[in-house]
Enzyme design. Structure first.
Site, PDB file in Angstrom:
ATOM      1  N   LEU A 173     -16.783 -41.211 -33.112  1.00 13.33           N
ATOM      2  CA  LEU A 173     -16.361 -41.634 -34.548  1.00 13.33           C
ATOM      3  C   LEU A 173     -17.005 -40.574 -35.372  1.00 13.33           C
ATOM      4  O   LEU A 173     -17.142 -40.954 -36.583  1.00 13.33           O
ATOM      5  CB  LEU A 173     -16.957 -43.074 -34.730  1.00 13.33           C
ATOM      6  CG  LEU A 173     -16.707 -44.166 -33.879  1.00 13.33           C
ATOM      7  CD1 LEU A 173     -17.182 -45.493 -33.996  1.00 13.33           C
ATOM      8  CD2 LEU A 173     -15.153 -44.353 -33.740  1.00 13.33           C
ATOM      9  N   PHE A 194      -9.129 -34.522 -25.800  1.00 15.60           N
ATOM     10  CA  PHE A 194      -8.953 -34.125 -27.392  1.00 15.60           C
ATOM     11  C   PHE A 194     -10.408 -33.976 -27.924  1.00 15.60           C
ATOM     12  O   PHE A 194     -10.166 -33.257 -28.932  1.00 15.60           O
ATOM     13  CB  PHE A 194      -8.411 -35.337 -27.875  1.00 15.60           C
ATOM     14  CG  PHE A 194      -6.985 -35.835 -27.445  1.00 15.60           C
ATOM     15  CD1 PHE A 194      -5.708 -34.772 -27.960  1.00 15.60           C
ATOM     16  CD2 PHE A 194      -6.868 -36.887 -26.941  1.00 15.60           C
ATOM     17  CE1 PHE A 194      -4.543 -35.181 -27.437  1.00 15.60           C
ATOM     18  CE2 PHE A 194      -5.542 -37.148 -26.428  1.00 15.60           C
ATOM     19  CZ  PHE A 194      -4.320 -36.407 -26.676  1.00 15.60           C
ATOM     20  N   ALA A 195     -11.326 -34.468 -27.404  1.00 11.48           N
ATOM     21  CA  ALA A 195     -12.547 -34.365 -28.459  1.00 11.48           C
ATOM     22  C   ALA A 195     -12.936 -32.867 -28.610  1.00 11.48           C
ATOM     23  O   ALA A 195     -13.567 -32.385 -27.512  1.00 11.48           O
ATOM     24  CB  ALA A 195     -13.652 -35.160 -27.563  1.00 11.48           C
ATOM     25  N   SER A 255      -4.290 -24.795 -28.295  1.00 10.17           N
ATOM     26  CA  SER A 255      -3.701 -24.455 -29.716  1.00 10.17           C
ATOM     27  C   SER A 255      -2.966 -23.148 -29.801  1.00 10.17           C
ATOM     28  O   SER A 255      -3.450 -22.397 -29.107  1.00 10.17           O
ATOM     29  CB  SER A 255      -4.870 -24.534 -30.591  1.00 10.17           C
ATOM     30  OG  SER A 255      -4.344 -24.022 -31.991  1.00 10.17           O
ATOM     31  N   TYR A 306     -13.369 -20.936 -33.812  1.00 11.52           N
ATOM     32  CA  TYR A 306     -12.681 -22.249 -33.408  1.00 11.52           C
ATOM     33  C   TYR A 306     -11.527 -21.653 -32.344  1.00 11.52           C
ATOM     34  O   TYR A 306     -11.584 -22.103 -31.294  1.00 11.52           O
ATOM     35  CB  TYR A 306     -11.696 -22.826 -34.560  1.00 11.52           C
ATOM     36  CG  TYR A 306     -10.612 -23.434 -34.317  1.00 11.52           C
ATOM     37  CD1 TYR A 306     -10.929 -24.629 -33.579  1.00 11.52           C
ATOM     38  CD2 TYR A 306      -9.463 -23.289 -34.285  1.00 11.52           C
ATOM     39  CE1 TYR A 306      -9.774 -25.647 -32.852  1.00 11.52           C
ATOM     40  CE2 TYR A 306      -8.268 -24.045 -34.075  1.00 11.52           C
ATOM     41  CZ  TYR A 306      -8.431 -25.120 -33.350  1.00 11.52           C
ATOM     42  OH  TYR A 306      -7.517 -25.971 -32.830  1.00 11.52           O
ATOM     43  N   LYS A 340     -10.993 -22.296 -27.952  1.00  8.56           N
ATOM     44  CA  LYS A 340      -9.894 -22.655 -27.276  1.00  8.56           C
ATOM     45  C   LYS A 340      -9.660 -21.667 -26.160  1.00  8.56           C
ATOM     46  O   LYS A 340      -9.015 -21.895 -24.874  1.00  8.56           O
ATOM     47  CB  LYS A 340      -8.614 -22.715 -28.345  1.00  8.56           C
ATOM     48  CG  LYS A 340      -8.923 -23.920 -29.143  1.00  8.56           C
ATOM     49  CD  LYS A 340      -8.828 -25.245 -28.341  1.00  8.56           C
ATOM     50  CE  LYS A 340      -8.993 -26.396 -29.291  1.00  8.56           C
ATOM     51  NZ  LYS A 340      -9.092 -27.742 -28.589  1.00  8.56           N
ATOM     52  N   PHE A 352       1.622 -26.236 -31.509  1.00 14.21           N
ATOM     53  CA  PHE A 352       1.833 -25.468 -32.881  1.00 14.21           C
ATOM     54  C   PHE A 352       1.250 -26.536 -34.191  1.00 14.21           C
ATOM     55  O   PHE A 352       0.243 -26.576 -34.242  1.00 14.21           O
ATOM     56  CB  PHE A 352       3.228 -24.841 -32.796  1.00 14.21           C
ATOM     57  CG  PHE A 352       3.428 -23.632 -32.193  1.00 14.21           C
ATOM     58  CD1 PHE A 352       3.212 -23.932 -30.879  1.00 14.21           C
ATOM     59  CD2 PHE A 352       3.559 -22.647 -32.843  1.00 14.21           C
ATOM     60  CE1 PHE A 352       3.185 -22.555 -30.055  1.00 14.21           C
ATOM     61  CE2 PHE A 352       3.384 -21.266 -32.001  1.00 14.21           C
ATOM     62  CZ  PHE A 352       3.311 -21.320 -30.676  1.00 14.21           C
ATOM     63  N   ASN A 353       2.236 -26.642 -35.065  1.00 15.72           N
ATOM     64  CA  ASN A 353       1.572 -27.362 -36.261  1.00 15.72           C
ATOM     65  C   ASN A 353       1.819 -28.735 -36.263  1.00 15.72           C
ATOM     66  O   ASN A 353       3.020 -29.156 -37.029  1.00 15.72           O
ATOM     67  CB  ASN A 353       2.195 -26.766 -37.683  1.00 15.72           C
ATOM     68  CG  ASN A 353       1.526 -25.327 -37.862  1.00 15.72           C
ATOM     69  OD1 ASN A 353       1.559 -24.401 -37.149  1.00 15.72           O
ATOM     70  ND2 ASN A 353       0.725 -25.119 -38.930  1.00 15.72           N
ATOM     71  N   ASN A 364      -5.022 -28.182 -44.448  1.00 13.57           N
ATOM     72  CA  ASN A 364      -3.712 -27.858 -44.182  1.00 13.57           C
ATOM     73  C   ASN A 364      -2.643 -28.370 -44.894  1.00 13.57           C
ATOM     74  O   ASN A 364      -2.968 -29.344 -45.596  1.00 13.57           O
ATOM     75  CB  ASN A 364      -3.538 -28.711 -42.651  1.00 13.57           C
ATOM     76  CG  ASN A 364      -4.186 -28.396 -41.420  1.00 13.57           C
ATOM     77  OD1 ASN A 364      -5.334 -28.773 -41.229  1.00 13.57           O
ATOM     78  ND2 ASN A 364      -4.145 -26.842 -41.462  1.00 13.57           N
ATOM     79  N   LEU A 365      -1.512 -28.096 -44.721  1.00 15.76           N
ATOM     80  CA  LEU A 365      -0.301 -28.137 -45.760  1.00 15.76           C
ATOM     81  C   LEU A 365       0.096 -29.733 -46.087  1.00 15.76           C
ATOM     82  O   LEU A 365       0.094 -30.124 -47.120  1.00 15.76           O
ATOM     83  CB  LEU A 365       0.698 -27.225 -45.276  1.00 15.76           C
ATOM     84  CG  LEU A 365       2.231 -27.447 -46.412  1.00 15.76           C
ATOM     85  CD1 LEU A 365       1.688 -26.706 -47.891  1.00 15.76           C
ATOM     86  CD2 LEU A 365       3.145 -26.779 -45.763  1.00 15.76           C
ATOM     87  N   VAL A 372       0.370 -22.749 -53.654  1.00 18.25           N
ATOM     88  CA  VAL A 372       1.009 -22.173 -52.201  1.00 18.25           C
ATOM     89  C   VAL A 372       0.477 -20.756 -52.040  1.00 18.25           C
ATOM     90  O   VAL A 372       0.518 -19.907 -53.040  1.00 18.25           O
ATOM     91  CB  VAL A 372       2.505 -22.029 -52.585  1.00 18.25           C
ATOM     92  CG1 VAL A 372       3.378 -21.055 -51.541  1.00 18.25           C
ATOM     93  CG2 VAL A 372       3.116 -23.498 -52.926  1.00 18.25           C
TER      94      VAL A 372
HETATM   95  N1  UFG Z   1      -0.390 -23.780 -47.156  1.00 19.65           N
HETATM   96  C1  UFG Z   1      -0.378 -23.770 -48.332  1.00 19.65           C
HETATM   97  N2  UFG Z   1      -1.249 -24.132 -49.122  1.00 19.65           N
HETATM   98  C2  UFG Z   1      -2.176 -25.257 -48.659  1.00 19.65           C
HETATM   99  C3  UFG Z   1      -2.209 -25.271 -47.167  1.00 19.65           C
HETATM  100  C4  UFG Z   1      -1.341 -24.387 -46.445  1.00 19.65           C
HETATM  101  O1  UFG Z   1       0.750 -22.898 -49.021  1.00 19.65           O
HETATM  102  O2  UFG Z   1      -2.618 -25.619 -49.476  1.00 19.65           O
HETATM  103  C5  UFG Z   1       0.537 -22.745 -46.216  1.00 19.65           C
HETATM  104  C6  UFG Z   1      -0.159 -21.745 -45.333  1.00 19.65           C
HETATM  105  O3  UFG Z   1      -0.225 -20.457 -46.093  1.00 19.65           O
HETATM  106  C7  UFG Z   1       0.653 -21.649 -44.244  1.00 19.65           C
HETATM  107  C8  UFG Z   1       1.148 -23.064 -44.043  1.00 19.65           C
HETATM  108  O4  UFG Z   1       1.240 -23.684 -45.244  1.00 19.65           O
HETATM  109  O5  UFG Z   1       2.005 -20.958 -44.428  1.00 19.65           O
HETATM  110  C9  UFG Z   1       0.525 -23.852 -43.031  1.00 19.65           C
HETATM  111  O6  UFG Z   1      -0.621 -23.851 -43.222  1.00 19.65           O
HETATM  112  P1  UFG Z   1      -1.551 -24.889 -42.572  1.00 19.65           P
HETATM  113  O7  UFG Z   1      -3.030 -24.966 -42.992  1.00 19.65           O
HETATM  114  O8  UFG Z   1      -1.340 -26.314 -42.657  1.00 19.65           O
HETATM  115  O9  UFG Z   1      -1.573 -24.389 -40.880  1.00 19.65           O
HETATM  116  P2  UFG Z   1      -2.015 -23.246 -40.189  1.00 19.65           P
HETATM  117  O10 UFG Z   1      -0.637 -22.571 -39.551  1.00 19.65           O
HETATM  118  O11 UFG Z   1      -2.694 -22.052 -41.226  1.00 19.65           O
HETATM  119  O12 UFG Z   1      -2.934 -23.697 -39.081  1.00 19.65           O
HETATM  120  C10 UFG Z   1      -2.572 -24.546 -38.016  1.00 19.65           C
HETATM  121  C11 UFG Z   1      -4.145 -25.226 -37.628  1.00 19.65           C
HETATM  122  C12 UFG Z   1      -4.926 -24.144 -36.986  1.00 19.65           C
HETATM  123  C13 UFG Z   1      -4.026 -23.642 -35.764  1.00 19.65           C
HETATM  124  C14 UFG Z   1      -2.536 -22.861 -36.381  1.00 19.65           C
HETATM  125  C15 UFG Z   1      -2.082 -22.222 -35.161  1.00 19.65           C
HETATM  126  O13 UFG Z   1      -4.506 -25.621 -38.999  1.00 19.65           O
HETATM  127  O14 UFG Z   1      -5.897 -24.782 -36.671  1.00 19.65           O
HETATM  128  O15 UFG Z   1      -1.835 -23.801 -37.048  1.00 19.65           O
HETATM  129  O16 UFG Z   1      -1.792 -23.399 -34.302  1.00 19.65           O
HETATM  130  F1  UFG Z   1      -4.973 -22.557 -35.418  1.00 19.65           F
END
Ligand code: UFG
Length: 342
Positions: free
Chosen positions: A37, A85-86, A129, A153, A157, A182-183, A203-204, A221
């Protein structure tokens, strides 16, 4: 109905673990969830039970680095295998506090493998990952690409995968299904479980969710000058339920062949940040205000999977499109917002 097999899910109340628990029960498995948790809530277990019934589900509160706890769990159950997963998953936090990442992600894996060995359980699906590929220049990325950690991180992995290889080479009773995600985005169609990061999301999608509900004023962005069609970063987003079902297929493949595998889990299709915003606006009917800022340190232009090996080895193929990913994310976000104001 008697379950096919009992599976231990470490970290099973987290974002991907909770969706995988649902997919497992729906596929006829029994799921025993071990979670400390630290980044989840007990209520997630109730939500999983609400979705697929509580008959084939069990929750144990405990930490995967705690050998005594693992011993008790393995002695009390007859597991076919484990999905691990932990682990901790924030890049920024891993740079600020590397020791805690090495402890949870690496010591946790070693303790788990020791407990499995003692109990005679040799089937493991490991949550890896795409971060293991580091800053690749080749797209789509095949599994044969060189592994290369670009942060702590990512290091955990890469090191985990290497540890599994060494253990597997020394003793052929082990079968490892290594899934390189991937994402993952989206949520279960019920809106009862989804991603709920603490604090301001990195994350986005979770960030867009907070802008959509008005909790945050606008999306930033990161960069519109990449070498991509609209200049913004392109990623291989995959619906979390497709990913969850990939875990079931990984276990099924181990069960059927006795062999492990190392595969990318993505769609093979990339979308830009602006395309994600447009899709989210279309399904939510809410405008997402955004501004363009400089590139984020460590980001690359494009990150997409070569998804062909998972198709060949597991029969895995993602079924849900970008609109379904955004639609379910939004449905879950609305439910959470309603719960907060209730
Ligand atoms: N982005 C923005 N604004 C934000 C957040 C993200 O523009 O506030 C953009 C980033 O620049 C990128 C895309 O959205 O182009 C995705 O970004 P994320 O942060 O959602 O994801 P990442 O691809 O950077 O990273 C993810 C995981 C990581 C992992 C990676 C590769 O968070 O842990 O995928 O698998 F390592």
């Amino acid at each position: 109905m008697t379950p096919r097999h009992t599976i231990l899910l470490t970290g099973g109340l987290g974002y991907i673990g909770s969706h995988t628990a649902v997919a497992l029960v729906e596929a006829g498995y029994r799921a025993v969830i071990l979670d400390d948790l630290s980044n989840s809530e007990r209520s997630v277990f109730d939500a999983i039970c609400q979705i697929c019934g509580d008959e084939h589900l069990e929750f144990i509160e405990g930490d995967v680095t705690d050998a005594a706890c693992l011993k008790t769990v393995f002695e009390a159950h007859d597991f076919f295998g484990v999905i691990h997963f932990a682990a901790k998953k924030s890049v920024a936090e891993s740079e600020a506090d590397p020791l805690s990442y090495l402890h949870t992600n690496l010591s946790g894996l070693v303790e788990l493998l020791r407990a499995m060995d003692t109990a005679g359980v040799y089937n493991l699906v490991f949550s890896s990952s795409a971060t293991v590929y580091g800053d690749q220049e080749v797209f789509p990325i095949p599994e044969t690409a060189t592994r290369h950690a670009v942060n702590t991180y990512g290091y955990t992995k890469v090191a985990s995968e290497e540890m599994l290889e060494r253990v597997g080479t020394a003793d052929d009773r082990w079968s490892f299904g290594v899934l390189r995600y991937f994402n993952p985005i989206g949520a279960h169609g019920s809106g009862l479980i989804g991603e709920n990061p603490k604090g301001i999301p990195a994350n986005l999608l979770p960030y867009i969710d907070r802008v959509a509900t008005g909790e945050l004023p606008e999306l930033v962005v990161y960069g519109d000058d990449y070498d991509t069609p609209d200049g913004t970063g392109v990623r291989d987003y995959i619906h979390v339920m497709d990913l969850a079902e990939g875990h079931v297929q990984s276990l099924d493949a181990i069960d059927a062949t006795g062999q492990g595998h190392v595969v990318n889990i993505g769609t093979g299709q990339g979308y830009s940040v602006l395309e994600v915003i447009k899709a989210y606006e279309a399904v939510s009917d809410i405008e997402i205000p955004f501004r363009i800022a400089p590139r984020r340190a460590g980001d690359v232009a494009v990150y997409c999977a070569d998804a062909s090996l998972a198709r060949d080895v597991l029969g895995f193929q993602a079924k849900r499109d970008l609109f379904e990913m955004c639609r379910t994310n939004w449905a879950w976000t609305q439910k959470m917002a309603e719960a907060k104001t209730a």
